[in-house]
Design a protein around this motif. Sequence first.
Motif, PDB file in Angstrom:
ATOM      1  N   THR A   3      37.093 -21.748  33.004  1.00 17.83           N
ATOM      2  CA  THR A   3      37.491 -21.282  33.927  1.00 17.83           C
ATOM      3  C   THR A   3      36.316 -21.820  35.066  1.00 17.83           C
ATOM      4  OG1 THR A   3      39.177 -20.858  33.757  1.00 17.83           O
ATOM      5  CG2 THR A   3      38.554 -20.479  35.750  1.00 17.83           C
ATOM      6  N   ALA A   4      35.802 -22.668  35.551  1.00 20.58           N
ATOM      7  CA  ALA A   4      34.689 -23.141  36.263  1.00 20.58           C
ATOM      8  C   ALA A   4      34.493 -21.916  37.525  1.00 20.58           C
ATOM      9  CB  ALA A   4      34.430 -24.244  37.189  1.00 20.58           C
ATOM     10  N   PRO A   5      33.329 -21.034  37.695  1.00 21.36           N
ATOM     11  CA  PRO A   5      32.880 -20.578  39.027  1.00 21.36           C
ATOM     12  C   PRO A   5      32.877 -20.682  40.219  1.00 21.36           C
ATOM     13  CG  PRO A   5      30.449 -21.194  37.833  1.00 21.36           C
ATOM     14  CD  PRO A   5      31.890 -21.679  36.393  1.00 21.36           C
ATOM     15  N   ALA A   6      33.105 -20.707  40.987  1.00 23.58           N
ATOM     16  CA  ALA A   6      33.681 -20.877  42.179  1.00 23.58           C
ATOM     17  C   ALA A   6      32.293 -21.726  42.823  1.00 23.58           C
ATOM     18  CB  ALA A   6      34.015 -20.279  43.641  1.00 23.58           C
ATOM     19  N   PRO A   7      32.243 -22.515  43.735  1.00 26.23           N
ATOM     20  CA  PRO A   7      30.935 -22.958  44.022  1.00 26.23           C
ATOM     21  C   PRO A   7      29.876 -21.920  44.695  1.00 26.23           C
ATOM     22  CG  PRO A   7      32.731 -25.040  44.159  1.00 26.23           C
ATOM     23  CD  PRO A   7      33.093 -23.603  43.386  1.00 26.23           C
ATOM     24  N   GLY A   8      28.380 -22.689  44.608  1.00 30.12           N
ATOM     25  CA  GLY A   8      27.521 -21.471  44.947  1.00 30.12           C
ATOM     26  C   GLY A   8      27.568 -20.012  44.710  1.00 30.12           C
ATOM     27  N   THR A   9      28.298 -19.963  43.469  1.00 27.63           N
ATOM     28  CA  THR A   9      28.238 -18.743  42.524  1.00 27.63           C
ATOM     29  C   THR A   9      26.982 -18.874  41.603  1.00 27.63           C
ATOM     30  OG1 THR A   9      30.816 -18.050  42.840  1.00 27.63           O
ATOM     31  CG2 THR A   9      29.708 -16.840  40.859  1.00 27.63           C
ATOM     32  N   THR A  10      26.627 -17.761  41.481  1.00 28.14           N
ATOM     33  CA  THR A  10      25.481 -17.656  40.548  1.00 28.14           C
ATOM     34  C   THR A  10      25.896 -17.337  38.970  1.00 28.14           C
ATOM     35  OG1 THR A  10      23.334 -16.590  42.629  1.00 28.14           O
ATOM     36  CG2 THR A  10      23.617 -16.230  39.893  1.00 28.14           C
ATOM     37  N   VAL A  11      25.351 -18.022  38.261  1.00 28.76           N
ATOM     38  CA  VAL A  11      26.098 -18.295  37.262  1.00 28.76           C
ATOM     39  C   VAL A  11      24.856 -18.131  35.535  1.00 28.76           C
ATOM     40  CG1 VAL A  11      26.355 -20.005  35.143  1.00 28.76           C
ATOM     41  CG2 VAL A  11      27.353 -19.835  37.420  1.00 28.76           C
ATOM     42  N   THR A  12      25.100 -16.856  34.908  1.00 27.64           N
ATOM     43  CA  THR A  12      23.367 -16.789  34.508  1.00 27.64           C
ATOM     44  C   THR A  12      24.003 -17.132  32.966  1.00 27.64           C
ATOM     45  OG1 THR A  12      25.006 -14.566  33.338  1.00 27.64           O
ATOM     46  CG2 THR A  12      23.433 -14.646  35.152  1.00 27.64           C
ATOM     47  N   ILE A  13      22.926 -17.493  32.301  1.00 27.56           N
ATOM     48  CA  ILE A  13      24.008 -17.750  30.033  1.00 27.56           C
ATOM     49  C   ILE A  13      24.365 -16.717  29.932  1.00 27.56           C
ATOM     50  CG2 ILE A  13      21.418 -16.694  29.163  1.00 27.56           C
ATOM     51  CD1 ILE A  13      22.607 -20.067  29.005  1.00 27.56           C
ATOM     52  N   GLU A  14      24.414 -15.516  30.309  1.00 26.06           N
ATOM     53  CA  GLU A  14      25.409 -14.381  29.556  1.00 26.06           C
ATOM     54  C   GLU A  14      26.734 -15.012  30.045  1.00 26.06           C
ATOM     55  OE1 GLU A  14      21.279 -13.096  29.742  1.00 26.06           O
ATOM     56  OE2 GLU A  14      22.702 -14.030  30.530  1.00 26.06           O
ATOM     57  N   ALA A  15      26.418 -15.559  30.879  1.00 27.74           N
ATOM     58  CA  ALA A  15      28.717 -16.105  31.786  1.00 27.74           C
ATOM     59  C   ALA A  15      29.022 -17.159  31.083  1.00 27.74           C
ATOM     60  CB  ALA A  15      28.002 -15.578  33.209  1.00 27.74           C
ATOM     61  N   VAL A  16      27.736 -18.106  30.994  1.00 27.98           N
ATOM     62  CA  VAL A  16      28.445 -19.509  30.478  1.00 27.98           C
ATOM     63  C   VAL A  16      28.600 -19.756  29.046  1.00 27.98           C
ATOM     64  CG1 VAL A  16      27.303 -21.706  29.362  1.00 27.98           C
ATOM     65  CG2 VAL A  16      26.043 -20.913  31.986  1.00 27.98           C
ATOM     66  N   LEU A  17      27.277 -18.215  28.313  1.00 28.41           N
ATOM     67  CA  LEU A  17      28.601 -18.095  26.909  1.00 28.41           C
ATOM     68  C   LEU A  17      29.556 -17.199  27.165  1.00 28.41           C
ATOM     69  CD1 LEU A  17      24.341 -17.184  25.223  1.00 28.41           C
ATOM     70  CD2 LEU A  17      25.955 -19.616  24.793  1.00 28.41           C
ATOM     71  N   ALA A  18      30.089 -16.895  26.624  1.00 29.28           N
ATOM     72  CA  ALA A  18      30.782 -15.677  27.499  1.00 29.28           C
ATOM     73  C   ALA A  18      32.159 -16.413  27.844  1.00 29.28           C
ATOM     74  CB  ALA A  18      30.795 -14.344  28.020  1.00 29.28           C
ATOM     75  N   GLY A  19      32.128 -17.229  28.743  1.00 35.30           N
ATOM     76  CA  GLY A  19      33.191 -17.467  29.457  1.00 35.30           C
ATOM     77  C   GLY A  19      33.013 -18.684  28.551  1.00 35.30           C
ATOM     78  N   ARG A  20      32.405 -19.624  27.522  1.00 37.28           N
ATOM     79  CA  ARG A  20      32.422 -21.290  27.169  1.00 37.28           C
ATOM     80  C   ARG A  20      32.320 -22.237  28.860  1.00 37.28           C
ATOM     81  NH1 ARG A  20      33.054 -21.967  21.991  1.00 37.28           N
ATOM     82  NH2 ARG A  20      34.563 -23.287  22.073  1.00 37.28           N
ATOM     83  N   LEU A  21      31.737 -22.143  29.435  1.00 36.86           N
ATOM     84  CA  LEU A  21      31.346 -23.114  30.911  1.00 36.86           C
ATOM     85  C   LEU A  21      30.759 -24.017  30.407  1.00 36.86           C
ATOM     86  CD1 LEU A  21      31.068 -19.708  33.565  1.00 36.86           C
ATOM     87  CD2 LEU A  21      33.283 -21.012  32.449  1.00 36.86           C
ATOM     88  N   VAL A  22      30.538 -24.257  29.104  1.00 36.74           N
ATOM     89  CA  VAL A  22      29.991 -25.919  28.881  1.00 36.74           C
ATOM     90  C   VAL A  22      30.899 -26.895  28.507  1.00 36.74           C
ATOM     91  CG1 VAL A  22      28.848 -26.955  26.937  1.00 36.74           C
ATOM     92  CG2 VAL A  22      27.760 -24.684  27.450  1.00 36.74           C
ATOM     93  N   ARG A  23      30.198 -28.365  29.536  1.00 42.15           N
ATOM     94  CA  ARG A  23      31.254 -28.486  29.921  1.00 42.15           C
ATOM     95  C   ARG A  23      30.598 -29.972  29.441  1.00 42.15           C
ATOM     96  NH1 ARG A  23      30.700 -31.144  34.676  1.00 42.15           N
ATOM     97  NH2 ARG A  23      29.004 -30.774  35.048  1.00 42.15           N
TER      98      ARG A  23
END
Length: 385
Positions: A3-23
């Motif tokens: 699930t993509a974060p809301a626009p403007g949300t600060t995203v950390t690399i930890e969040a990217v890895l935990a949420g599998r947020l790579v597109r």
Amino acid sequence: MPTAPAPGTTVTIEAVLAGRLVRPLFQPIVELSARTVVGLEALARGPAGSALEFPDRLFAAGAAAGRLGELDMLCFERALEGAMAAPVAPPLLFANGEPAVMDQPLSPRLMELFASGPSFRTILEYTERALPSVPGSLLRLAGQIQLGGNGVALDDVGVDPMSLAFLPVLEPEVIKLDMSLVRDPHAAHSRTVAAVVRAEAQRTGALVIAEGIETEDDLVTARELGAHWGQGWLFGRPGPLDVATHRYDPAAASALRPPRPGFHQPPGTPFEVASARAPRQPGTAAGIAAALDRVRDIAASDDAAVIVASTADLPVPLHELAGRARSTIVLDRPVPGEVAVAVIGPGYGHAVCIRSAGGPELVIVDDLPTVAAVSRVLLNRHTRG
């Protein structure tokens, strides 16, 4: 699905890895005559609109956090997931490997995806940055890829002359010409690279891809450089697969050389490999000195050469032997009872192998495929990254 974060949300690399947020985005690779799509290259992006959206910042953040290996593996996983979920799968999927973490094992998720039997062949792309830093890991990973029926590509060929030296060692299924050659095809460097790549492709059956094709003139140039396939904005920009309307060539996967399990891990010692293809001779002091003088002369004349030595304990000081060589690799696991040194450069190779058991014996090899095989045996004993 992530699930993509809301626009403007600060995203950390930890969040990217935990949420599998790579597109994963996908760019077509086409056959240059018919312009049919033969495969897709997967390109990683972070969450859209975030500071980590683009790969330079994404991978810099992964490296800074000490989690580059996890990020690289996640990118590979998401590329496979995206291609496998597509309504029509591509014949070939090209995915990039990060050189700094090539010694890590495949993740459980990646092994699960491969075990499920994708309908396409996967081509793992190495950049030339991997060549001097993790050569042993590079060959071991190539062996794993081949076991699964997939293949390897050497990317960015032409940026650094050292990539030409490693071509016969890796013997990739695909050679990717850097876009700088398409931009300046008449430069002496471009002509040299094209000639070496063309000869290697003819010798090994590798396919050549030109990158950065943006205009019809670029396409003509790419073909003149020896490319069979190409990619660039002329054929399509990176995008999601759910909106793609590619016309795939169903025979594309069979155009690539069949996989060769075990090729990158040849059996035997350097001396055994060399002596199977070249005559042995007595290892006299004069003969050994003359053979090493030849290595020194070659390395002194070419700053694109690479030297691989089984030990630093040579009759000639290693720094003298290395000359102008761009890279010198000394094994951290020498071969007992043997001394071997190979110098390999764009389109040529020379190796000296000495065995002490039963009276010194010497083998001198100038045949490029044999020198490459000796180098593979040596590099498989190199564990330092």
